[in-house]
Scaffold this motif. Structure first.
Motif, PDB file in Angstrom:
ATOM      1  N   ASN A   5       0.807  -1.135  -0.046  1.00  0.00           N
ATOM      2  CA  ASN A   5       0.079  -0.069   0.054  1.00  0.00           C
ATOM      3  C   ASN A   5       0.970   0.913  -0.172  1.00  0.00           C
ATOM      4  O   ASN A   5       1.673   1.388   0.806  1.00  0.00           O
ATOM      5  CB  ASN A   5      -1.000   0.071   1.237  1.00  0.00           C
ATOM      6  N   LYS A   7       0.880   5.490  -0.137  1.00  0.00           N
ATOM      7  CA  LYS A   7       0.286   6.815  -0.117  1.00  0.00           C
ATOM      8  C   LYS A   7       0.956   7.709  -1.115  1.00  0.00           C
ATOM      9  O   LYS A   7       2.139   8.012  -0.760  1.00  0.00           O
ATOM     10  CB  LYS A   7       0.247   7.300   1.419  1.00  0.00           C
ATOM     11  N   LYS A   9       1.651  11.203  -2.564  1.00  0.00           N
ATOM     12  CA  LYS A   9       1.500  12.909  -2.540  1.00  0.00           C
ATOM     13  C   LYS A   9       2.202  13.433  -3.742  1.00  0.00           C
ATOM     14  O   LYS A   9       3.209  13.053  -4.112  1.00  0.00           O
ATOM     15  CB  LYS A   9       1.948  13.172  -1.186  1.00  0.00           C
ATOM     16  N   ASP A  18      -2.605  15.712  -1.509  1.00  0.00           N
ATOM     17  CA  ASP A  18      -2.875  14.112  -1.364  1.00  0.00           C
ATOM     18  C   ASP A  18      -3.456  13.375  -2.472  1.00  0.00           C
ATOM     19  O   ASP A  18      -4.802  13.780  -3.005  1.00  0.00           O
ATOM     20  CB  ASP A  18      -3.540  13.699  -0.192  1.00  0.00           C
ATOM     21  N   GLY A  20      -4.166  10.221  -3.008  1.00  0.00           N
ATOM     22  CA  GLY A  20      -4.686   8.846  -2.740  1.00  0.00           C
ATOM     23  C   GLY A  20      -3.857   7.790  -2.332  1.00  0.00           C
ATOM     24  O   GLY A  20      -2.466   7.926  -2.174  1.00  0.00           O
ATOM     25  N   ASP A  21      -4.392   6.437  -2.085  1.00  0.00           N
ATOM     26  CA  ASP A  21      -3.823   5.612  -1.878  1.00  0.00           C
ATOM     27  C   ASP A  21      -3.747   4.713  -2.999  1.00  0.00           C
ATOM     28  O   ASP A  21      -4.595   4.655  -3.822  1.00  0.00           O
ATOM     29  CB  ASP A  21      -4.406   4.683  -0.667  1.00  0.00           C
TER      30      ASP A  21
END
Length: 115
Positions: A5, A7, A9, A18, A20-21
């Motif tokens: 996973n 993240k 940026k 941001d 998202g993931d």
């Protein structure tokens, strides 16, 4: 646990955004470590229940393929499986029998369409 996973940026004019993931399934992208492992002559001898001299005899007569790294010969899992498949049912008790089995294997492969 074959997932990563992340993240995500970004920075635009000094401002953090941001994005998202993101999930990555790595089970299909990274080979299992076992397939990459190389085995020594001693390890192969122990696995097959024979002496190191016999493994050297197989290698020297092209029945078992090795990669030479420095002074050591190393064997991949793939080559061990190939050896088992190629010579299943063959009698490999001495050099002459090994040479005959290798010769027969080459004849069989050259006469098989698509090989």
């Amino acid at each position: 646990m074959n997932e990563i996973n992340l993240k995500i940026k970004a920075y635009l004019n000094g401002t953090e955004i941001d994005l998202g993931d993101v999930k990555f399934d790595i089970s299909q992208t990274i080979e299992p470590v076992d397939d990459l492992k190389l085995y020594t002559t001693s390890e192969i001898a122990n696995l097959l229940g024979v002496g190191e001299d016999y493994i050297n005899l197989l290698r020297n007569n092209h029945a078992l393929v090795a990669t030479q790294l420095g002074k050591r010969f190393m064997y991949s899992r793939k080559e061990i499986k190939n050896f088992q498949e190629n010579f299943e049912g063959c009698e490999l008790a001495n050099r002459e029998m090994i040479m005959d089995a290798v010769k027969n294997l080459h004849k069989k492969k050259s006469s098989t369409p698509g090989k």
